[in-house]
Enzyme design. Structure first.
Site, PDB file in Angstrom:
ATOM      1  N   LYS A  46     -12.379  -9.202  -4.011  1.00 27.41           N
ATOM      2  CA  LYS A  46     -10.895  -8.918  -4.205  1.00 27.41           C
ATOM      3  C   LYS A  46     -10.409  -9.561  -5.447  1.00 27.41           C
ATOM      4  O   LYS A  46     -11.206  -9.674  -6.313  1.00 27.41           O
ATOM      5  CB  LYS A  46     -10.167  -9.731  -2.568  1.00 27.41           C
ATOM      6  CG  LYS A  46     -10.680  -9.027  -1.363  1.00 27.41           C
ATOM      7  CD  LYS A  46     -10.153  -7.464  -1.477  1.00 27.41           C
ATOM      8  CE  LYS A  46     -10.406  -6.840  -0.259  1.00 27.41           C
ATOM      9  NZ  LYS A  46     -10.243  -5.421  -0.139  1.00 27.41           N
ATOM     10  N   ARG A  93      -2.639 -14.372  -2.603  1.00 28.60           N
ATOM     11  CA  ARG A  93      -2.820 -14.528  -1.268  1.00 28.60           C
ATOM     12  C   ARG A  93      -3.309 -15.774  -1.149  1.00 28.60           C
ATOM     13  O   ARG A  93      -3.361 -16.619  -0.102  1.00 28.60           O
ATOM     14  CB  ARG A  93      -3.975 -13.330  -0.334  1.00 28.60           C
ATOM     15  CG  ARG A  93      -3.047 -12.168  -0.455  1.00 28.60           C
ATOM     16  CD  ARG A  93      -3.365 -11.214   0.634  1.00 28.60           C
ATOM     17  NE  ARG A  93      -2.997  -9.773   0.337  1.00 28.60           N
ATOM     18  CZ  ARG A  93      -1.984  -9.114   0.537  1.00 28.60           C
ATOM     19  NH1 ARG A  93      -1.052 -10.014   0.726  1.00 28.60           N
ATOM     20  NH2 ARG A  93      -1.662  -8.009   0.088  1.00 28.60           N
ATOM     21  N   ARG A 143     -12.514 -14.405  -2.225  1.00 28.69           N
ATOM     22  CA  ARG A 143     -11.695 -15.205  -1.523  1.00 28.69           C
ATOM     23  C   ARG A 143     -12.565 -16.221  -0.406  1.00 28.69           C
ATOM     24  O   ARG A 143     -11.777 -16.895   0.118  1.00 28.69           O
ATOM     25  CB  ARG A 143     -11.051 -14.249  -0.416  1.00 28.69           C
ATOM     26  CG  ARG A 143      -9.755 -13.473  -1.560  1.00 28.69           C
ATOM     27  CD  ARG A 143      -8.971 -12.601  -0.677  1.00 28.69           C
ATOM     28  NE  ARG A 143      -7.874 -12.301  -1.540  1.00 28.69           N
ATOM     29  CZ  ARG A 143      -6.999 -11.175  -1.369  1.00 28.69           C
ATOM     30  NH1 ARG A 143      -6.959 -10.440  -0.561  1.00 28.69           N
ATOM     31  NH2 ARG A 143      -5.742 -10.775  -2.364  1.00 28.69           N
ATOM     32  N   SER A 158       0.777  -1.246  -0.002  1.00 28.70           N
ATOM     33  CA  SER A 158      -0.060  -0.078  -0.003  1.00 28.70           C
ATOM     34  C   SER A 158       0.803   1.144  -0.122  1.00 28.70           C
ATOM     35  O   SER A 158       0.632   2.345  -0.836  1.00 28.70           O
ATOM     36  CB  SER A 158      -0.837   0.022   1.219  1.00 28.70           C
ATOM     37  OG  SER A 158      -1.801  -1.013   1.048  1.00 28.70           O
ATOM     38  N   ASP A 177      -6.908  -8.467   4.058  1.00 29.80           N
ATOM     39  CA  ASP A 177      -6.255  -9.143   3.441  1.00 29.80           C
ATOM     40  C   ASP A 177      -5.660 -10.459   3.860  1.00 29.80           C
ATOM     41  O   ASP A 177      -5.144 -11.100   3.337  1.00 29.80           O
ATOM     42  CB  ASP A 177      -5.035  -8.484   2.739  1.00 29.80           C
ATOM     43  CG  ASP A 177      -5.341  -7.269   1.800  1.00 29.80           C
ATOM     44  OD1 ASP A 177      -6.476  -7.508   1.173  1.00 29.80           O
ATOM     45  OD2 ASP A 177      -4.512  -6.400   1.641  1.00 29.80           O
ATOM     46  N   GLY A 181      -5.822  -3.821  -8.015  1.00 30.74           N
ATOM     47  CA  GLY A 181      -6.871  -3.080  -7.727  1.00 30.74           C
ATOM     48  C   GLY A 181      -6.556  -1.943  -7.113  1.00 30.74           C
ATOM     49  O   GLY A 181      -7.120  -0.710  -7.580  1.00 30.74           O
ATOM     50  N   GLN A 205      -9.330   1.985  -0.887  1.00 29.68           N
ATOM     51  CA  GLN A 205      -9.126   2.378  -2.201  1.00 29.68           C
ATOM     52  C   GLN A 205      -9.969   3.538  -2.494  1.00 29.68           C
ATOM     53  O   GLN A 205      -9.426   4.416  -3.220  1.00 29.68           O
ATOM     54  CB  GLN A 205      -9.004   1.102  -3.191  1.00 29.68           C
ATOM     55  CG  GLN A 205      -7.912  -0.199  -2.756  1.00 29.68           C
ATOM     56  CD  GLN A 205      -8.313  -1.180  -3.589  1.00 29.68           C
ATOM     57  OE1 GLN A 205      -9.157  -1.422  -4.297  1.00 29.68           O
ATOM     58  NE2 GLN A 205      -7.258  -2.382  -3.201  1.00 29.68           N
TER      59      GLN A 205
HETATM   60  C1  S3P Z   1      -5.688  -1.323  -0.003  1.00 29.27           C
HETATM   61  C2  S3P Z   1      -6.880  -1.605   0.246  1.00 29.27           C
HETATM   62  C3  S3P Z   1      -7.540  -2.774   0.586  1.00 29.27           C
HETATM   63  C4  S3P Z   1      -6.767  -3.852   0.467  1.00 29.27           C
HETATM   64  C5  S3P Z   1      -5.527  -3.904  -0.696  1.00 29.27           C
HETATM   65  C6  S3P Z   1      -4.769  -2.782  -0.604  1.00 29.27           C
HETATM   66  C7  S3P Z   1      -4.934  -0.161  -0.146  1.00 29.27           C
HETATM   67  O1  S3P Z   1      -8.491  -2.666  -0.178  1.00 29.27           O
HETATM   68  O2  S3P Z   1      -7.565  -5.168   0.218  1.00 29.27           O
HETATM   69  O3  S3P Z   1      -4.766  -5.089  -0.664  1.00 29.27           O
HETATM   70  O4  S3P Z   1      -3.698  -0.028  -0.429  1.00 29.27           O
HETATM   71  O5  S3P Z   1      -5.618   0.930   0.046  1.00 29.27           O
HETATM   72  P1  S3P Z   1     -10.001  -2.055  -0.333  1.00 29.27           P
HETATM   73  O6  S3P Z   1      -9.700  -0.550   0.107  1.00 29.27           O
HETATM   74  O7  S3P Z   1     -10.860  -2.302  -1.514  1.00 29.27           O
HETATM   75  O8  S3P Z   1     -10.516  -2.891   0.873  1.00 29.27           O
END
Ligand code: S3P
Length: 450
Positions: A354, A403, A358, A29, A327, A101, A176
């Site tokens: 995801k 994962r 999952r 992240s 995660d 994503g 996100q």
């Molecule tokens: C992330 C937010 C999470 C997480 C992803 C990384 C980020 O997703 O699952 O691996 O870096 O902001 P969501 O915000 O969709 O939950």
């Protein structure tokens, strides 16, 4: 990019005690955000410890396509010569975010309020994931979108040339989505306000403040209210990316289920928006301790020490904790199989969108390995068999999901029969050194069917 080449079947077999030090790579992240925010400054941001996984490398390529100069100096050291807020150039080609994503959603936010057009795509997993959760709020700024049915990639965004600031209540617990709106707010005049009912990882807010943006966070009855002043001049930074707690989860959980293990995982961030797994494991009776607790770059950090824990028991993991370990549920489900009693995971419907669904991917693999799983749209339960009691002996589809692949490789280290995944290649998206690192601790992972 992952999953575009030949599948790499992998097998993990029962091994002797895992011992040693597991130095996991940089936080995914924070790595994405370092490159994107670096690209939005005028001047040079220097980054050490960047995760060099496919997801982040795709983001580095994307930042170059938008006009930033991104340089790999070797050994995890990178620099970004940014173009400033509102300075993105129109990319000449399609932006391929591979499996990520986070990459695609944050980059969409970062370009959405600049008067340029960009087309995004990704691998089969990413092209099946919902983007409306990001393009809906971006439309409020004035951004236009054309994509496939159901808001799927490939998708073209026409950035708003005259953006208006927005006030947006995030309808799903998603860092996100929150981050995409905040990044779009950077180039809108006035105040952009994002409200989240449940706290999600707060790296974007912390890093925006670090880069010099005016950003305030208030806890109110509505939730966490984040107010960003638009059109700041971001200042380049020197960033040391901390090690990723989501990657640390794999050697930690492996040590808990393999008899005789004792593994140290140094320098892991324990930011409360990320550390839910470790709290959960300790509640289950895991022998997991925090050593050398300290603060680094304003974040709580510790060395994690995980030892074999044959007496773990199932617990109910509350919905309020879901965002802080979203995660980590796949590998928690593996640990739960080796605990006694039921591990009940509630408030987790985000797991269904995801890199794969999952809950479904884990349930199918666990059942094939002799473990009972119950599930609903928003919850699932793993019925533990206890230490040493899990049959294994299954081949599981990894579904382009790193994962899922790593969780079943951890499982095979302690099952009676080996566990196989049909394709371990997605592991390079987030943890490219997973195989050699686990091997050095004593795991038996091979790259072919048993
Ligand atoms: C992330 C937010 C999470 C997480 C992803 C990384 C980020 O997703 O699952 O691996 O870096 O902001 P969501 O915000 O969709 O939950």
């Amino acid at each position: 990019m992952s999953g575009h080449g030949t599948p790499v079947p992998m097998t993990s077999s029962a091994c002797g005690p895992l011992k040693g030090v597991a130095e996991v790579p940089g936080d995914k992240s924070i790595s994405h955000r370092s490159l994107i925010l670096g690209a939005l400054c005028v001047g040079e941001t220097r980054i050490t410890g960047l995760l060099e996984g496919d997801d982040v490398l795709d983001t580095a390529r994307a930042m170059r396509a938008f006009g930033a100069t991104v340089t790999d100096h070797g050994g995890g050291e990178w620099s970004v010569q940014g173009v400033g807020v509102g300075g993105f150039a129109e990319p000449a080609g399609v932006i391929d975010c591979g499996n990520s994503g986070t990459g695609v959603r944050l980059i969409m936010g970062a370009m959405a309020t600049t008067g340029i057009t960009a087309t995004f795509t990704g691998d089969a997993s990413l092209c099946s994931r919902p983007m409306g959760r990001v393009t809906d709020p971006l439309a409020l700024f004035g951004t236009q979108t054309v994509g496939r049915e159901g808001g799927r990639l490939p998708m073209t965004l026409v950035g708003a040339a005259d953006p208006v600031p927005v006030r947006y209540v995030v309808p799903v617990p998603s860092a996100q989505v929150k981050s995409a709106v905040l990044l779009a707010g950077l180039n809108a005049p006035g105040e952009t306000v994002v409200i989240e009912k449940e706290a999600t990882r707060d790296h974007t807010e912390r890093m925006l403040a670090g880069f010099g943006a005016e950003i305030e966070i208030e806890i109110t009855d509505e939730g966490r209210v984040i107010t960003l002043q638009g059109q700041p001049e971001l200042q380049p930074q020197i960033i040391a990316v901390p090690r990723d707690p989501s990657s640390a989860a794999f050697p930690v959980c492996a040590a808990l289920i393999v008899p005789g293990s004792d593994v140290l995982v140094p320098g892991i961030g324990l930011n409360t928006t990320r550390a839910g797994l470790f709290t959960t494991l300790r509640e289950m009776g895991a022998d997991l301790t925090y050593e050398n607790e300290r603060t680094e770059g304003g974040e709580p950090v510790a060395d994690l020490r995980a030892r074999y824990s044959p007496d773990m028991h199932g617990i109910c993991v509350p919905p309020a904790r879901a965002a802080s370990m979203i995660d980590e549920y796949p590998v928690l489900a593996v640990v739960a199989a080796f605990a006694t009693g039921v591990t009940d995971m509630q408030g987790v419907k985000e797991l269904r969108v995801k890199e794969s669904d999952r809950i479904d991917a884990m349930a199918q693999g666990l059942r094939a390995a002799g473990v009972q799983v119950a599930e609903g749209e928003d919850w699932w339960q793993v019925i533990g068999l206890g230490a040493g009691q899990v049959p294994g002996g299954a081949t599981v589809e990894s579904r382009l999901d790193h994962r899922i692949a790593m969780a079943f490789m951890v499982m095979g280290m302690a099952t009676q029969q080996p566990m196989c995944v049909d394709d371990g290649s997605p592991i390079t998206t987030s943890f490219p050194i997973f195989g050699p690192l686990m091997d050095r601790l004593g795991a038996q992972i091979t790259q072919s069917q048993a």
